[in-house]
Design a protein around this motif. Structure first.
Motif, PDB file in Angstrom:
ATOM      1  N   ARG A  61      -1.023 -30.560   3.296  1.00  0.00           N
ATOM      2  CA  ARG A  61      -2.244 -30.073   2.652  1.00  0.00           C
ATOM      3  C   ARG A  61      -2.733 -28.735   3.198  1.00  0.00           C
ATOM      4  O   ARG A  61      -3.679 -28.159   2.659  1.00  0.00           O
ATOM      5  CB  ARG A  61      -3.352 -31.119   2.776  1.00  0.00           C
ATOM      6  CG  ARG A  61      -3.132 -32.334   1.869  1.00  0.00           C
ATOM      7  CD  ARG A  61      -4.342 -33.243   1.885  1.00  0.00           C
ATOM      8  NE  ARG A  61      -4.572 -33.811   3.210  1.00  0.00           N
ATOM      9  CZ  ARG A  61      -5.775 -34.153   3.680  1.00  0.00           C
ATOM     10  NH1 ARG A  61      -6.850 -33.955   2.956  1.00  0.00           N
ATOM     11  NH2 ARG A  61      -5.880 -34.707   4.872  1.00  0.00           N
ATOM     12  N   ASP A  62      -2.109 -28.247   4.266  1.00  0.00           N
ATOM     13  CA  ASP A  62      -2.472 -26.932   4.802  1.00  0.00           C
ATOM     14  C   ASP A  62      -1.582 -25.823   4.262  1.00  0.00           C
ATOM     15  O   ASP A  62      -1.803 -24.650   4.569  1.00  0.00           O
ATOM     16  CB  ASP A  62      -2.374 -26.939   6.331  1.00  0.00           C
ATOM     17  CG  ASP A  62      -3.398 -27.861   6.978  1.00  0.00           C
ATOM     18  OD1 ASP A  62      -4.460 -28.083   6.362  1.00  0.00           O
ATOM     19  OD2 ASP A  62      -3.122 -28.350   8.090  1.00  0.00           O
ATOM     20  N   LEU A  63      -0.565 -26.186   3.488  1.00  0.00           N
ATOM     21  CA  LEU A  63       0.454 -25.222   3.080  1.00  0.00           C
ATOM     22  C   LEU A  63       0.682 -25.273   1.580  1.00  0.00           C
ATOM     23  O   LEU A  63       0.456 -26.295   0.932  1.00  0.00           O
ATOM     24  CB  LEU A  63       1.774 -25.523   3.790  1.00  0.00           C
ATOM     25  CG  LEU A  63       1.763 -25.482   5.313  1.00  0.00           C
ATOM     26  CD1 LEU A  63       3.003 -26.169   5.858  1.00  0.00           C
ATOM     27  CD2 LEU A  63       1.680 -24.040   5.809  1.00  0.00           C
ATOM     28  N   GLY A  64       1.181 -24.171   1.045  1.00  0.00           N
ATOM     29  CA  GLY A  64       1.647 -24.144  -0.332  1.00  0.00           C
ATOM     30  C   GLY A  64       0.585 -24.528  -1.334  1.00  0.00           C
ATOM     31  O   GLY A  64      -0.498 -23.962  -1.369  1.00  0.00           O
ATOM     32  N   TRP A  65       0.899 -25.530  -2.154  1.00  0.00           N
ATOM     33  CA  TRP A  65      -0.049 -25.961  -3.172  1.00  0.00           C
ATOM     34  C   TRP A  65      -1.241 -26.710  -2.585  1.00  0.00           C
ATOM     35  O   TRP A  65      -2.249 -26.904  -3.247  1.00  0.00           O
ATOM     36  CB  TRP A  65       0.659 -26.860  -4.198  1.00  0.00           C
ATOM     37  CG  TRP A  65       1.466 -26.103  -5.182  1.00  0.00           C
ATOM     38  CD1 TRP A  65       1.052 -25.048  -5.958  1.00  0.00           C
ATOM     39  CD2 TRP A  65       2.824 -26.329  -5.537  1.00  0.00           C
ATOM     40  NE1 TRP A  65       2.064 -24.600  -6.753  1.00  0.00           N
ATOM     41  CE2 TRP A  65       3.176 -25.387  -6.519  1.00  0.00           C
ATOM     42  CE3 TRP A  65       3.784 -27.245  -5.116  1.00  0.00           C
ATOM     43  CZ2 TRP A  65       4.429 -25.323  -7.099  1.00  0.00           C
ATOM     44  CZ3 TRP A  65       5.042 -27.181  -5.682  1.00  0.00           C
ATOM     45  CH2 TRP A  65       5.358 -26.230  -6.660  1.00  0.00           C
ATOM     46  N   ARG A  66      -1.120 -27.199  -1.354  1.00  0.00           N
ATOM     47  CA  ARG A  66      -2.199 -27.897  -0.653  1.00  0.00           C
ATOM     48  C   ARG A  66      -2.658 -29.150  -1.396  1.00  0.00           C
ATOM     49  O   ARG A  66      -3.840 -29.505  -1.375  1.00  0.00           O
ATOM     50  CB  ARG A  66      -3.396 -26.956  -0.420  1.00  0.00           C
ATOM     51  CG  ARG A  66      -3.005 -25.707   0.378  1.00  0.00           C
ATOM     52  CD  ARG A  66      -4.183 -24.890   0.784  1.00  0.00           C
ATOM     53  NE  ARG A  66      -3.745 -23.724   1.562  1.00  0.00           N
ATOM     54  CZ  ARG A  66      -4.565 -22.885   2.178  1.00  0.00           C
ATOM     55  NH1 ARG A  66      -5.861 -23.070   2.097  1.00  0.00           N
ATOM     56  NH2 ARG A  66      -4.087 -21.861   2.855  1.00  0.00           N
TER      57      ARG A  66
END
Length: 264
Positions: A61-66
């Protein structure tokens, strides 16, 4: 022996910011970043594992699409439309520490057998927003260490800088080290802010990770604290505070070589 970032690594990074123009100010700090090859990260075979609790943590959830989708799915959806779907990707990012996480920028490095082909800079601000700058040549040729990739600034990061002007990106991902330089030029074309993140790479092992976590258990809080401390220093020196504008609907733009045709 030099450590390849695509084999997994810890990067002992030195971060530098230097502001000029209205106020001259610079500061430096250190942090330990992780270089995480995506196939190994998603297979769960690295000492740092997705969504596994610990002193340091990497969360989907901290990266990309989250939204919980995997990082490989995210970066693949960006690289395939530009002809780089088969590239090997490693993620250079600052892990969460003791539950706290703020990462000003993560770098998704894409290469093939010839060299570095693209870098996706995932830039975040303290308001929980982010923008993606895809750095590559229009013909996807190898990005050399001296190449400067230019993009219009489309994302509000600091209340002490306008959302205007342009960025120039430069990267060095050779074995044994990582370097990223991001300079900001104002609307008049004057260099107003220089930033860099450089450091040597060492193997990512259970032992090296444990040592880094014990030496830097609070680095997420440290980064956030330093950002607010520097903001206070600028305010005390009379730099005008600007309200955060509504972010643009466009969440990704491209950076291409200075002087070349580019779609930003």
């Amino acid at each position: 022996m030099s450590v390849d970032l695509w084999d997994g690594a810890l990067i002992d990074a030195r971060i530098w910011h230097a502001r000029s123009g209205d106020v001259a100010r610079s500061f430096r700090y250190r942090a330990v970043y992780a270089a995480l090859p995506l196939p190994a990260l998603e297979a769960g075979v690295l000492p740092l594992r997705l969504d596994r609790r610990g002193l340091w943590r990497i969360r989907r959830r901290d990266l990309g699409w989250r939204d919980g989708r995997g990082p490989g799915e995210f970066i693949g959806a960006i690289l395939r439309p530009v002809g780089l779907g088969g590239a090997d990707v490693t993620l250079v990012t600052l892990p969460r520490s003791l539950g706290h996480g703020f990462n000003p920028v993560s770098f998704w490095l894409a290469r093939d057998g010839q060299g570095l082909r693209a870098v996706l800079a995932e830039v975040s601000n303290t308001f929980g927003e982010r923008h993606l700058y895809l750095c590559r040549h229009a013909d996807n040729r190898v990005i050399a260490e001296a190449d400067r990739m230019v993009a219009e600034k489309l994302f509000h990061v600091s209340p002490f800088l306008p959302r205007s002007g342009r960025y120039e990106f430069r990267f060095d991902a050779r074995p044994g080290r990582f370097g990223a330089w991001i300079d900001w030029f104002g609307e008049a074309g004057d260099l107003r802010l220089q930033t860099s993140m450089t450091g040597r790479a060492r193997p990512l092992t259970a032992g090296s990770l444990r040592g880094a976590m014990l030496r830097h258990p609070f680095q997420g809080l440290k980064v956030t604290g330093l950002i607010h401390w520097q903001a206070l220093q600028l305010a005390l020196r009379g730099v005008r505070y600007s309200r955060k504008p509504r972010q643009l609907d466009r969440s990704m733009s491209e950076a291409q070589q200075r002087g070349a045709d580019r779609d930003v």
